[in-house]
Motif scaffolding. Structure first.
Motif, mmCIF file in Angstrom:
data_model
loop_
_atom_site.group_PDB
_atom_site.id
_atom_site.type_symbol
_atom_site.label_atom_id
_atom_site.label_comp_id
_atom_site.label_asym_id
_atom_site.label_seq_id
_atom_site.Cartn_x
_atom_site.Cartn_y
_atom_site.Cartn_z
ATOM 1 N N LEU A 199 0.886 -1.166 0.091
ATOM 2 C CA LEU A 199 0.189 -0.090 0.108
ATOM 3 C C LEU A 199 0.702 1.329 0.033
ATOM 4 O O LEU A 199 0.249 2.213 0.157
ATOM 5 C CB LEU A 199 -0.798 -0.052 1.175
ATOM 6 C CG LEU A 199 -1.854 -1.163 1.120
ATOM 7 C CD1 LEU A 199 -2.682 -1.235 2.600
ATOM 8 C CD2 LEU A 199 -2.986 -1.014 0.045
ATOM 9 N N ARG A 248 5.150 -0.987 -4.497
ATOM 10 C CA ARG A 248 3.890 -1.775 -4.354
ATOM 11 C C ARG A 248 4.115 -2.722 -5.206
ATOM 12 O O ARG A 248 3.801 -4.092 -5.076
ATOM 13 C CB ARG A 248 2.734 -0.849 -5.000
ATOM 14 C CG ARG A 248 2.430 0.191 -4.027
ATOM 15 C CD ARG A 248 1.000 0.944 -4.520
ATOM 16 N NE ARG A 248 1.108 1.566 -5.777
ATOM 17 C CZ ARG A 248 1.213 2.625 -6.283
ATOM 18 N NH1 ARG A 248 1.384 3.665 -5.223
ATOM 19 N NH2 ARG A 248 1.380 3.167 -7.451
ATOM 20 N N ALA A 275 -5.550 -4.347 -1.544
ATOM 21 C CA ALA A 275 -4.866 -3.634 -2.282
ATOM 22 C C ALA A 275 -5.663 -3.126 -3.750
ATOM 23 O O ALA A 275 -5.677 -2.022 -4.087
ATOM 24 C CB ALA A 275 -3.355 -3.802 -2.567
#
Length: 136
Positions: A20, A27, A67
């Motif tokens: 995140l 990421r 996510a």
């Protein structure tokens, strides 16, 4: 190794929360590494019908789906990457599995992802987008 995963299991979810992060490279690296870890250790167990041993890594589908929801709602991008990782590493699309093995893998994914609220929301978003794409 399986022993290494068991040893690091208590800290891995926190390490991979960096999925995140605001930086795209972080990421992407976290998503790819988490999915590969799941694909190597949990997917074979789920596809063989085992339900206890893959639960050690149930946080991976959860964090990938969380996510996905965050990235999709924030228009951050990388949802395509997450879809690809989920399809290939988590569900095993493209792997040489029969229908029963693929069903077990899908059950493991959905059971893991739906057991946590933010992940369940991301899973719903993912499935909704897939449905809309196939309807078009």
């Amino acid at each position: 190794s399986d022993e290494g995963v068991k040893l690091l299991a208590p800290v891995l979810p926190e390490v991979f929360r960096r999925i995140l992060d605001k930086r795209p490279r972080i990421r992407e690296a976290c998503a790819s590494a988490a999915a590969a870890l799941y694909g190597r250790h949990a997917l074979p167990a789920w596809s063989a019908g085992h339900v206890d041993s893959p639960r050690l890594l149930s946080w991976i589908p959860q964090i990938l789906c969380e996510a996905y929801g965050v990235f999709a709602s924030g228009h951050v991008g990388q949802t395509g990457l997450l879809e690809e990782l989920i399809e290939q590493q988590i569900i095993g699309c493209g792997a040489k599995m029969d229908a029963q093995q693929r069903a077990f893998a899908l059950i493991g994914f959905v059971a893991s992802a739906s057991s946590e609220e933010k992940a369940a929301q991301g899973l719903a978003s993912l499935l909704g987008r897939k449905r809309d794409a196939h309807a078009a």
